[in-house]
Design an enzyme around this catalytic site. Structure first.
Site, PDB file in Angstrom:
ATOM      1  N   HIS A  62      -2.440  19.487  27.832  1.00 38.09           N
ATOM      2  CA  HIS A  62      -2.886  20.614  28.649  1.00 38.09           C
ATOM      3  C   HIS A  62      -4.164  21.194  28.072  1.00 38.09           C
ATOM      4  O   HIS A  62      -4.247  21.467  26.884  1.00 38.09           O
ATOM      5  CB  HIS A  62      -1.815  21.711  28.691  1.00 38.09           C
ATOM      6  CG  HIS A  62      -2.224  22.873  29.538  1.00 38.09           C
ATOM      7  ND1 HIS A  62      -2.043  22.886  30.898  1.00 38.09           N
ATOM      8  CD2 HIS A  62      -2.854  24.036  29.223  1.00 38.09           C
ATOM      9  CE1 HIS A  62      -2.529  24.007  31.388  1.00 38.09           C
ATOM     10  NE2 HIS A  62      -3.031  24.726  30.388  1.00 38.09           N
ATOM     11  N   SER A  83       2.552  31.979  29.799  1.00 34.36           N
ATOM     12  CA  SER A  83       2.238  31.449  31.125  1.00 34.36           C
ATOM     13  C   SER A  83       2.073  29.922  31.052  1.00 34.36           C
ATOM     14  O   SER A  83       2.657  29.177  31.844  1.00 34.36           O
ATOM     15  CB  SER A  83       0.955  32.118  31.637  1.00 34.36           C
ATOM     16  OG  SER A  83       0.408  31.433  32.733  1.00 34.36           O
ATOM     17  N   LYS A  93       5.255  26.752  31.926  1.00 36.37           N
ATOM     18  CA  LYS A  93       5.029  25.709  32.936  1.00 36.37           C
ATOM     19  C   LYS A  93       5.137  24.313  32.334  1.00 36.37           C
ATOM     20  O   LYS A  93       5.694  23.397  32.946  1.00 36.37           O
ATOM     21  CB  LYS A  93       3.664  25.922  33.599  1.00 36.37           C
ATOM     22  CG  LYS A  93       3.686  27.094  34.589  1.00 36.37           C
ATOM     23  CD  LYS A  93       2.333  27.372  35.212  1.00 36.37           C
ATOM     24  CE  LYS A  93       1.407  28.062  34.231  1.00 36.37           C
ATOM     25  NZ  LYS A  93       0.180  28.596  34.819  1.00 36.37           N
TER      26      LYS A  93
HETATM   27  N1  URA Z   1      -3.786  29.211  32.401  1.00 40.14           N
HETATM   28  C1  URA Z   1      -2.535  29.555  32.742  1.00 40.14           C
HETATM   29  O1  URA Z   1      -1.786  28.766  33.271  1.00 40.14           O
HETATM   30  N2  URA Z   1      -2.111  30.813  32.444  1.00 40.14           N
HETATM   31  C2  URA Z   1      -2.895  31.720  31.848  1.00 40.14           C
HETATM   32  O2  URA Z   1      -2.461  32.821  31.594  1.00 40.14           O
HETATM   33  C3  URA Z   1      -4.210  31.345  31.499  1.00 40.14           C
HETATM   34  C4  URA Z   1      -4.629  30.067  31.786  1.00 40.14           C
END
Ligand code: URA
Ligand code: CA
Length: 444
Positions: A82, A183, A187
């Site tokens: 990522h 965040s 994910k």
């Molecule tokens: N990318 C994300 O998925 N969340 C964030 O808070 C910042 C960048």
């Protein structure tokens, strides 16, 4: 539980309990808490911070606010990479097929462009016919069969983040380490990756522009991944100039194919190198190579033998796209106008406003200013120089690829301001600034 008490507690700078954090994450996901109370708590978190335990609790509660993908069916260790987002950052398209060609499984759920940064899904969709919408079953089956897939989020993953992210965007609460870390990691964990390699960008085109903030974000994410029991590591890499030379959707696909086919010129060396360094870490994390040197050797071999390009062909074909683009990039959408950006004076390229360059590409139609905007896959720009190079007045800094001549001319003028020239020769910015593992931080 009383949300006002939770907001007051965080306002005083106290740590929240797991139960309080669960109440907040669930309330964001199911709509039982209103925007104003969520926003007040987000601002309190932004100003007061969170302990490592609170950040980990928030991540796990967000992850479990929706569906969680099970990748046990792919028949191997699934490694994900990522990036926190940059400009000309096409590493996913280079390393996904390369790493898969070396035997690791790459099941990637990518994102769309956000603000000034590009998104892998928009890039893939610039390939005629290529889809990024696969069912979870088709996704797992493709990874099992060919070793890789890059798709958009399926199902209802991390609904808490969808709500909180949209609120943060409009309440000045994006730039908080615990909020960003939870965040991103919620994910990644919900998408099922067994091992995670993070590319935390730093510099003028990054979310975190200083090295200190970038290292802190990397440490927070590595800590969370480790607590969640996944092998994880972060590289902090430079984003003081676009990583690759090509910025824009079809243009970035072209540069990735040029690298995989050995046709890229020397100015793509940084993109190639960062892709290889991240690829090494992915092979190690997946247990697909015994050492970094051996991982590097296998990646170089996959590049030189054409095995990486062949894997990209397979992936594009599996996702319904025209795989002939791998042999003839002329089949990708092309812009009507190509306008050079002439240097206004002699001098060394000393710095760039990389965020501004991302917005130039967006303004040409490569990204969205509003959620509903439609992307033009052909447009963008190609950088002709890297920081440290010398130019004479009138020589090209970049080429604008536009479908509207007036927008193209405006982009030329804007680019002349965003790339700065000086008399003194500057240092070339480093590619890797730090590596963060569960054992600690190593600075380059
Ligand atoms: N990318 C994300 O998925 N969340 C964030 O808070 C910042 C960048
Ligand atoms: Ca992204």
């Amino acid at each position: 539980m009383n949300i006002i008490e939770i907001i007051l507690k965080k306002k005083r700078g106290e740590a929240l309990t797991r139960e309080e954090i669960r109440f907040f994450a669930r309330g964001a996901a199911d709509g039982s808490l209103p925007d104003e109370q969520l926003a007040a708590l987000l601002m309190a978190i932004c100003l007061r911070g969170m302990t490592p335990q609170e950040t980990a609790d928030l991540t796990m509660e967000m992850m479990h606010s929706g569906e969680v993908v099970d990748l046990s069916g792919v028949g191997g260790v699934c490694v994900d990479k990522h990036s926190t987002g940059g400009v000309g950052d096409t590493t996913t398209l280079v390393l996904t097929p390369l790493v898969a060609a070396c035997g690791a499984k790459v099941a990637k759920m990518s994102g769309r462009g956000l603000g000034h940064t590009g998104g892998t899904l928009d890039k893939l969709e610039s390939i005629p016919g290529c889809t990024v919408s696969l069912s979870q079953e088709a996704f797992v089956a493709q990874v099992r069969r060919i070793g890789c897939a890059v798709i958009g989020q399926t199902g209802d993953l991390v609904p808490a983040d969808k709500r909180l992210y949209a609120l943060r965007d409009v309440t000045g609460t994006v730039d908080s380490v615990p909020l960003i870390a939870s965040s991103i990691l919620s994910k990644k964990l919900a998408a099922g990756a067994h091992a995670i390699v993070l590319d935390v960008k730093t510099g003028s085109g990054a979310l975190m522009q200083t090295l200190e903030d970038s290292v802190e974000l990397a440490q927070a994410m590595v800590r969370i991944g480790t607590l969640a029991g996944r092998p994880i590591l972060a590289m902090v890499t430079g984003m003081d100039q676009p990583l690759g030379t090509h910025v824009g959707n079809a243009l970035e696909v072209k540069e990735a194919i040029d690298i995989l086919s050995g046709r890229a010129d020397g100015k793509s060396a940084d993109l190639r190198e960062v892709s290889m360094l991240l690829g090494e870490q992915m092979l190690l994390a997946a247990g697909a190579a015994p050492s970094r040197d051996e991982a590097r050797r296998r990646l170089e071999h996959a590049l030189e033998s054409g095995a990486g390009l062949e894997k990209l062909r397979e992936m594009i074909a599996a996702q319904g796209g025209d795989a002939r683009v791998c042999d003839d990039t002329g089949l990708l959408p092309r812009a009507r106008y190509i306008l050079p950006v002439p240097a206004m004076r002699d001098g060394y390229v000393c710095s760039m406003d990389t965020t501004g360059i991302g917005y130039v590409a967006q303004g040409l139609g490569a990204g969205r200013a509003r959620k509903t905007d439609v992307i033009d896959p052909a447009v963008g720009l190609v950088m002709a120089v890297r920081i440290g190079e010398r130019l004479c007045e009138g020589e090209p800094i970049a080429y604008i690829h536009a479908n509207d001549e007036a927008r193209g001319r405006a982009a030329v003028e804007r680019m002349q301001q965003l790339v700065r020239l000086s008399d003194a020769q500057p240092q070339r910015p480093p590619l890797v600034l730090a590596e963060v593992t569960p054992q600690g931080v190593r600075r380059a």
